[in-house]
Design an enzyme around this catalytic site. Structure first.
Site, PDB file in Angstrom:
ATOM      1  N   ASN A 260       8.194  -5.004  -8.340  1.00 36.51           N
ATOM      2  CA  ASN A 260       7.735  -5.905  -7.282  1.00 36.51           C
ATOM      3  C   ASN A 260       8.274  -7.281  -7.611  1.00 36.51           C
ATOM      4  O   ASN A 260       8.282  -7.690  -8.773  1.00 36.51           O
ATOM      5  CB  ASN A 260       6.198  -5.943  -7.195  1.00 36.51           C
ATOM      6  CG  ASN A 260       5.724  -6.516  -5.867  1.00 36.51           C
ATOM      7  OD1 ASN A 260       5.578  -5.791  -4.894  1.00 36.51           O
ATOM      8  ND2 ASN A 260       5.513  -7.824  -5.809  1.00 36.51           N
TER       9      ASN A 260
ATOM     10  N   ALA B 118      10.275  -3.551   7.515  1.00 37.64           N
ATOM     11  CA  ALA B 118      11.577  -3.438   8.189  1.00 37.64           C
ATOM     12  C   ALA B 118      12.141  -4.816   8.488  1.00 37.64           C
ATOM     13  O   ALA B 118      11.406  -5.773   8.692  1.00 37.64           O
ATOM     14  CB  ALA B 118      11.389  -2.668   9.495  1.00 37.64           C
TER      15      ALA B 118
ATOM     16  N   GLU C 242       2.827   8.625  19.140  1.00 37.98           N
ATOM     17  CA  GLU C 242       1.557   8.140  18.556  1.00 37.98           C
ATOM     18  C   GLU C 242       0.912   7.070  19.454  1.00 37.98           C
ATOM     19  O   GLU C 242      -0.289   7.122  19.730  1.00 37.98           O
ATOM     20  CB  GLU C 242       1.880   7.574  17.167  1.00 37.98           C
ATOM     21  CG  GLU C 242       0.752   6.848  16.446  1.00 37.98           C
ATOM     22  CD  GLU C 242       1.269   6.178  15.154  1.00 37.98           C
ATOM     23  OE1 GLU C 242       1.747   6.895  14.259  1.00 37.98           O
ATOM     24  OE2 GLU C 242       1.196   4.942  15.055  1.00 37.98           O
TER      25      GLU C 242
ATOM     26  N   HIS D 165       8.310   9.565  16.840  1.00 35.36           N
ATOM     27  CA  HIS D 165       6.949   9.913  16.383  1.00 35.36           C
ATOM     28  C   HIS D 165       5.988   8.777  16.735  1.00 35.36           C
ATOM     29  O   HIS D 165       4.904   8.996  17.285  1.00 35.36           O
ATOM     30  CB  HIS D 165       6.957  10.168  14.869  1.00 35.36           C
ATOM     31  CG  HIS D 165       5.600  10.211  14.225  1.00 35.36           C
ATOM     32  ND1 HIS D 165       4.849   9.074  13.968  1.00 35.36           N
ATOM     33  CD2 HIS D 165       4.839  11.248  13.802  1.00 35.36           C
ATOM     34  CE1 HIS D 165       3.702   9.419  13.418  1.00 35.36           C
ATOM     35  NE2 HIS D 165       3.665  10.725  13.309  1.00 35.36           N
TER      36      HIS D 165
ATOM     37  N   SER E 116       5.486   9.245   7.409  1.00 34.93           N
ATOM     38  CA  SER E 116       4.282   9.121   8.228  1.00 34.93           C
ATOM     39  C   SER E 116       3.059   9.674   7.521  1.00 34.93           C
ATOM     40  O   SER E 116       3.150  10.575   6.697  1.00 34.93           O
ATOM     41  CB  SER E 116       4.452   9.869   9.558  1.00 34.93           C
ATOM     42  OG  SER E 116       3.246   9.751  10.303  1.00 34.93           O
TER      43      SER E 116
ATOM     44  N   HIS F   1      28.685   0.175  45.236  1.00 37.15           N
ATOM     45  CA  HIS F   1      28.723   1.034  44.045  1.00 37.15           C
ATOM     46  C   HIS F   1      29.081   2.482  44.378  1.00 37.15           C
ATOM     47  O   HIS F   1      29.415   3.254  43.483  1.00 37.15           O
ATOM     48  CB  HIS F   1      27.356   0.995  43.336  1.00 37.15           C
ATOM     49  CG  HIS F   1      27.050  -0.367  42.789  1.00 37.15           C
ATOM     50  ND1 HIS F   1      27.783  -0.943  41.789  1.00 37.15           N
ATOM     51  CD2 HIS F   1      26.104  -1.282  43.125  1.00 37.15           C
ATOM     52  CE1 HIS F   1      27.297  -2.150  41.517  1.00 37.15           C
ATOM     53  NE2 HIS F   1      26.288  -2.381  42.326  1.00 37.15           N
TER      54      HIS F   1
ATOM     55  N   ARG G 173      22.231   0.355  46.745  1.00 38.36           N
ATOM     56  CA  ARG G 173      23.219  -0.081  45.742  1.00 38.36           C
ATOM     57  C   ARG G 173      24.597  -0.212  46.377  1.00 38.36           C
ATOM     58  O   ARG G 173      25.364  -1.113  46.092  1.00 38.36           O
ATOM     59  CB  ARG G 173      23.273   0.930  44.582  1.00 38.36           C
ATOM     60  CG  ARG G 173      22.034   0.946  43.712  1.00 38.36           C
ATOM     61  CD  ARG G 173      22.129   2.020  42.629  1.00 38.36           C
ATOM     62  NE  ARG G 173      23.124   1.700  41.625  1.00 38.36           N
ATOM     63  CZ  ARG G 173      24.235   2.382  41.408  1.00 38.36           C
ATOM     64  NH1 ARG G 173      24.497   3.459  42.144  1.00 38.36           N
ATOM     65  NH2 ARG G 173      25.075   2.019  40.478  1.00 38.36           N
TER      66      ARG G 173
ATOM     67  N   VAL H 161       0.826  -1.214   0.000  1.00 37.72           N
ATOM     68  CA  VAL H 161       0.000   0.000   0.000  1.00 37.72           C
ATOM     69  C   VAL H 161       0.857   1.260   0.000  1.00 37.72           C
ATOM     70  O   VAL H 161       0.624   2.194  -0.779  1.00 37.72           O
ATOM     71  CB  VAL H 161      -0.928   0.024   1.243  1.00 37.72           C
ATOM     72  CG1 VAL H 161      -1.803   1.255   1.228  1.00 37.72           C
ATOM     73  CG2 VAL H 161      -1.764  -1.215   1.317  1.00 37.72           C
TER      74      VAL H 161
HETATM   75  C1  6PG Z   1       2.551   6.499  10.501  1.00 38.42           C
HETATM   76  C2  6PG Z   1       2.287   5.302  11.358  1.00 38.42           C
HETATM   77  C3  6PG Z   1       2.615   4.045  10.615  1.00 38.42           C
HETATM   78  C4  6PG Z   1       2.067   2.800  11.307  1.00 38.42           C
HETATM   79  C5  6PG Z   1       3.060   2.227  12.282  1.00 38.42           C
HETATM   80  C6  6PG Z   1       2.518   1.847  13.616  1.00 38.42           C
HETATM   81  O1  6PG Z   1       3.234   7.365  10.981  1.00 38.42           O
HETATM   82  O2  6PG Z   1       2.038   6.541   9.385  1.00 38.42           O
HETATM   83  O3  6PG Z   1       3.050   5.356  12.531  1.00 38.42           O
HETATM   84  O4  6PG Z   1       3.992   4.014  10.392  1.00 38.42           O
HETATM   85  O5  6PG Z   1       0.855   3.018  11.829  1.00 38.42           O
HETATM   86  O6  6PG Z   1       3.596   1.143  11.636  1.00 38.42           O
HETATM   87  O7  6PG Z   1       2.080   0.555  13.590  1.00 38.42           O
HETATM   88  P1  6PG Z   1       1.773  -0.321  14.867  1.00 38.42           P
HETATM   89  O8  6PG Z   1       0.692   0.358  15.631  1.00 38.42           O
HETATM   90  O9  6PG Z   1       1.296  -1.600  14.235  1.00 38.42           O
HETATM   91  O10 6PG Z   1       3.029  -0.529  15.626  1.00 38.42           O
END
Ligand code: 6PG
Length: 471
Positions: free
Chosen positions: A34, A83, A197, A193, A135, A450, A444, A14
């Site tokens: 692809n 990744a 999120e 980020h 993002s 320590h 500690r 996508v």
């Molecule tokens: C973005 C999102 C996107 C995706 C992440 C999070 O910035 O567009 O962060 O990269 O939603 O992969 O995915 P998870 O919630 O599955 O960890």
């Protein structure tokens, strides 16, 4: 073909497809690749080019050699793959086909340390490498994502004109695409980020559950409340989509009631949590949000324990406190922790990432865009710590009582609030002049020799307590 500049995109998932469409809409010539997997991935690039009008004139390939040979040098190849090892595999397959000065770009959610390693090994081969955090999800990729660029600065200068074209534009028409630093800087910022999120999403989920605990509050009224918050400084993309989600019904029942309550994750929240811990930058909200998802995954255990440990509510008559101030304060603290991780990357990784630039590219296109980010974009021009900003000081002075009330309410009702509590605990601890850590230091030293420093000590020599040698 010789007069044309082609970008090549690898991976027609996508995100890869939508970024390709975005390039094509900007008039940028594009070649699509692809892989071929008999029975499951055949003619994928060709099918995409036929499906979308703007991709009709794209070149399509499932042979990597032909794809690379078709690109005009210096080649610009964007890898849009999941990744991990798949990215290493494609890079290794590409290396013998590339020429010096070609530019490889990883636009997936790669770990920034992998990006660092790839940058070093590719630059040794004369190939320029960029890691770009992208993002905005599928809609952002198509209409304008936020682009967090890291890696080879010269490579960025060569391709920035095209990246700027496909990126989101902020309210001033400025592109949400920035070069943030060498190696993995772009992917590091994207990881933070995602950590922010996670906590933003979890905070909304907690507020939603608290609202639901009130007998007089139904989905419709929560939706209206969220909508009204959208007309205030609490506005955000994530709050907006949450309000919309609540409006969907199936057979007159809220649609989300049918969704299994187990949150998944693809790893970036875990990387962010671990990374903050490793550089010594507290990020308890993203950590709590991650752990809330992990706990939610143990559905069968939760069902079992819910019977073995029935929820005890201590005061069922407590009335619902005002939640908006608590929500706002927690969001400021979440952003504070995230931006601190970026600021402290200067010590840990020598990146010196400009926070104004980060807030600017997060102000449009990305998942955490919000009025708060707009505000931060301006405020970081004068101060680099959110804790020092006057709006947070005002919010806390006006909302601390409500924040306490919310937590008391949730304890009495037995509602878990990992992020709201985490924010409260962090805030209390970071604003406490004397912490309990002197006892930790003594412990500690007692068991591990320590050493510690004394309150009135001059110099930083470690000393040992009177218990030394006695055990
Ligand atoms: C973005 C999102 C996107 C995706 C992440 C999070 O910035 O567009 O962060 O990269 O939603 O992969 O995915 P998870 O919630 O599955 O960890």
């Amino acid at each position: 073909m010789n007069n044309k500049t082609y970008w090549g995109v690898i991976g027609m998932g996508v995100m890869g497809t939508n970024l390709s469409r975005n390039f094509a809409k900007q008039g940028i010539q594009i070649a699509l690749y692809n892989r071929f997997v008999r029975g499951s991935e055949e003619n994928i690039a060709l099918k995409k080019s036929k499906k979308y009008l703007e991709l009709n004139s794209a070149l399509t390939f499932e042979s990597l050699d032909l794809f690379v040979a078709a690109l005009q040098g210096p080649r610009k190849i964007l890898i849009m793959l999941p990744a991990g090892p798949v990215v290493d595999k494609i890079i290794n397959d590409l290396i013998p086909l590339l020429s010096k000065k070609d530019i490889l770009i990883d636009g997936g959610n790669s770990h920034y340390k992998d990006t660092e390693k790839r940058s070093i090994s590719l630059s040794e081969k004369g190939i320029k490498f960029l890691g770009i955090g992208v993002s905005g999800g599928e809609a952002g990729a198509l209409k304008g994502p936020s682009l967090m660029v890291g890696g080879d600065l010269k490579a960025y200068q060569i391709i920035s004109k095209d990246l700027v074209k496909i990126a989101a534009k902020d309210v001033n028409g400025q592109s949400c695409c920035e070069y943030l630093g060498s190696g993995g800087a772009g992917h590091y910022v994207k990881m933070v980020h995602n950590g922010i999120e996670y906590a933003e999403m979890q905070l909304i989920a907690e507020i939603f559950e608290i609202f639901l605990s009130d007998a007089d509050t139904d989905f419709h009224s929560i939706q209206n409340l969220f909508k009204s918050w959208q007309n205030s400084s609490s506005e955000s993309y994530l709050l907006g989509i949450s309000a919309e989600i609540l409006s969907y019904k199936k057979d007159s029942v809220p649609y989300i009631n049918g969704i299994l309550d187990q949150a998944s994750n693809k790893g970036t929240g875990a990387w962010a949590t671990a990374s903050g811990a490793l550089i010594g930058s507290p990020n308890s909200l993203m950590a709590s949000a991650l752990h809330a998802r992990l706990t939610s995954s143990s559905k069968s255990l939760r069902k079992k324990y819910s019977k073995e440990y029935p929820c005890m509510t201590s005061n069922s008559d407590t009335s619902l406190p005002n939640l908006k101030k608590t929500y706002d304060i927690c969001r400021w603290i979440n952003h504070h922790q995230g931006f601190e991780m970026i600021r402290q990357a200067e010590d840990a990784y020598k990146w010196n990432i400009n926070l104004v630039k980060v807030a600017q590219i997060w102000s449009e296109g990305c998942i955490i865009k919000s009025k708060l980010i707009d505000q931060l974009k301006l405020m970081f021009q004068d101060t680099n710590s959110i804790m020092e900003m006057n709006p947070l000081k005002t919010l806390v002075s006006q909302g601390q009582k409500e924040w306490n009330d919310v937590l008391i309410y949730c304890i009495e009702k037995g509602i878990p609030t990992p992020c709201i509590s985490s924010a409260w605990n962090y805030f209390k601890a970071i604003t406490q002049a004397r912490s309990n850590a002197y006892l930790i230091q003594a412990q500690r030293d007692f068991f591990g020799a320590h050493g510690f420093e004394l309150v009135d000590q001059k110099g930083d020599k470690k000393i040992h307590g009177p218990w030394a040698g006695k055990n």
